[in-house]
Design a protein around this motif. Structure first.
Motif, PDB file in Angstrom:
ATOM      1  N   ASP A  47      49.327  37.562  38.873  1.00  9.15           N
ATOM      2  CA  ASP A  47      48.679  37.958  40.035  1.00  9.15           C
ATOM      3  C   ASP A  47      48.872  36.776  40.825  1.00  9.15           C
ATOM      4  O   ASP A  47      48.510  35.673  40.627  1.00  9.15           O
ATOM      5  CB  ASP A  47      47.062  38.206  39.741  1.00  9.15           C
ATOM      6  CG  ASP A  47      46.590  38.829  40.950  1.00  9.15           C
ATOM      7  OD1 ASP A  47      46.008  37.907  41.466  1.00  9.15           O
ATOM      8  OD2 ASP A  47      46.556  39.952  41.328  1.00  9.15           O
ATOM      9  N   SER A  50      45.528  37.772  44.390  1.00 10.25           N
ATOM     10  CA  SER A  50      44.813  39.019  44.835  1.00 10.25           C
ATOM     11  C   SER A  50      43.239  38.807  45.244  1.00 10.25           C
ATOM     12  O   SER A  50      42.369  38.128  44.465  1.00 10.25           O
ATOM     13  CB  SER A  50      45.155  39.946  43.823  1.00 10.25           C
ATOM     14  OG  SER A  50      46.437  40.414  43.967  1.00 10.25           O
ATOM     15  N   PHE A  55      44.338  42.914  39.049  1.00 10.14           N
ATOM     16  CA  PHE A  55      44.660  42.188  37.806  1.00 10.14           C
ATOM     17  C   PHE A  55      43.661  42.450  36.726  1.00 10.14           C
ATOM     18  O   PHE A  55      44.281  42.989  35.688  1.00 10.14           O
ATOM     19  CB  PHE A  55      44.179  40.767  38.132  1.00 10.14           C
ATOM     20  CG  PHE A  55      44.560  39.781  36.913  1.00 10.14           C
ATOM     21  CD1 PHE A  55      45.814  39.552  36.814  1.00 10.14           C
ATOM     22  CD2 PHE A  55      43.595  39.313  36.183  1.00 10.14           C
ATOM     23  CE1 PHE A  55      46.335  38.930  35.266  1.00 10.14           C
ATOM     24  CE2 PHE A  55      43.987  38.293  35.048  1.00 10.14           C
ATOM     25  CZ  PHE A  55      45.212  37.886  34.619  1.00 10.14           C
ATOM     26  N   ARG A  72      47.000  34.486  36.243  1.00 10.02           N
ATOM     27  CA  ARG A  72      46.859  34.292  37.622  1.00 10.02           C
ATOM     28  C   ARG A  72      46.995  33.304  38.236  1.00 10.02           C
ATOM     29  O   ARG A  72      47.047  32.216  37.638  1.00 10.02           O
ATOM     30  CB  ARG A  72      45.233  34.786  37.596  1.00 10.02           C
ATOM     31  CG  ARG A  72      44.669  36.047  37.111  1.00 10.02           C
ATOM     32  CD  ARG A  72      43.219  36.223  37.339  1.00 10.02           C
ATOM     33  NE  ARG A  72      43.064  36.858  38.528  1.00 10.02           N
ATOM     34  CZ  ARG A  72      41.963  37.557  38.666  1.00 10.02           C
ATOM     35  NH1 ARG A  72      40.903  37.611  37.888  1.00 10.02           N
ATOM     36  NH2 ARG A  72      41.785  38.197  39.986  1.00 10.02           N
TER      37      ARG A  72
END
Length: 317
Positions: A47, A50, A55, A72
């Motif tokens: 991710d 975002s 996610f 992430r």
């Protein structure tokens, strides 16, 4: 980290998924990977900073998939995210799936079949279906017409690399399955926001072996108002000009047939007419030899100061 499943017949393939603000689409994208008739050996999702809950959705969808891993990061852009995911992955081949697109159920099986039948390839690209924001397949419209034009040009002149410059019939990174060897040799996806896919294709044709399987649909490409390519047309055109200049610099006569005949002149002239970037291309080709690597050249070409000046030149109208 996680274990590979029992190896599918053919080469190992990792699917890498760059996710950015696509909570509406990510579940169906990942399900299209999990439903493959020949499974991915691993799934790497990153991710890219975002601000929605995509996610969390991705983690739920992949929760029972031991071959999947999610990460992430702060926003770094698509090319950096894809490169990081590929760096984490371990398979012989990589398939990219953008978080708003879908794989056809036989995509990975078909790619393994092609490699088995034709020998190791560095890149495979297939046919593209077009769907709308709600996932409905489109039979007409701007995107469908664009793909039709791209295939018409390719069928007419039979020059696959020049045809990509005219209209990118591969359409997206989601339509690429490529060898780790090619990615290593290319230096990864280059620092381009809109055209890192086109640059990678140009490199593949110049330095690798490419299989085009355009009569079999490999992906569904989603057309919606938030497609990255729609953000800033003038910046897109600057990047297109830079990538074409790089292709002319690297491939030169190999963009054409060995005959360099009247059909080659016709094809090349049509591309230049369609792109309407002659001033930019002449400038970029003039300065390209001053840069040791294409990444340096792209950094120069897309710099804010230069890009502002160039966008005044290439902006439509």
């Amino acid at each position: 980290m996680f274990k590979f499943l029992k190896k599918a017949e053919g080469p190992t393939i990792s699917v890498v998924v760059p996710l950015y603000n696509h909570s509406r689409y990510i579940a169906s994208a990942l399900e299209s990977v999990l439903e493959q008739t020949s499974p991915a050996d691993e799934i790497i999702l990153i991710d890219d900073g975002s601000t929605d809950n995509g996610f969390d959705i991705a983690q739920r969808v992949l929760a029972k998939t031991p071959r999947a891993c999610t990460f992430r990061q702060e926003n770094a852009g698509a090319h950096n995210t894809i490169n990081r995911a590929i760096g984490i992955s371990r398979s012989e081949y990589v398939a990219v799936l953008n978080s708003d697109d879908l794989f056809a159920r036989r995509k990975l099986e078909r790619c393994r079949e092609l490699i088995s039948q034709r020998g190791p390839a560095d890149l495979i690209a297939g046919g593209v279906g077009i769907m709308d924001d709600d996932g409905r397949k489109q039979r007409g419209g701007v995107a469908v017409d664009w793909l039709a034009r791209s295939r018409t040009f390719l069928d007419q002149f039979g020059l696959p690399q020049l045809s990509l410059i005219n209209e990118n019939y591969v359409a997206t990174t989601s339509n690429m399955v490529f060898s780790r060897r090619l990615w290593d040799a290319s230096g990864g996806f280059q620092p381009l926001r809109y055209c890192h896919d086109l640059d990678f294709l140009m490199f593949a044709f110049e330095f690798g072996s490419v299989i085009l399987d355009l009569d079999e649909e490999h992906i569904m490409y989603r057309v919606h108002e938030r497609n990255t390519i729609k953000e800033d047309l003038s910046r897109v055109r600057v990047e297109i000009a830079a990538v074409i200049a790089e292709a002319l610099h690297q491939s030169g006569p190999r963009l054409l047939s060995p005959a360099f005949n009247e059909r080659d002149v016709q094809a090349f002239a049509e591309v230049m007419k369609n792109k309407q970037l002659s001033d930019m291309l002449c400038f970029f080709q003039t300065v390209r030899p001053a840069f040791a690597a294409r990444g340096e050249f792209y950094g120069y070409a897309t710099s804010d100061t230069l890009s502002t000046a160039f966008r005044r030149i290439v902006s439509p109208g």
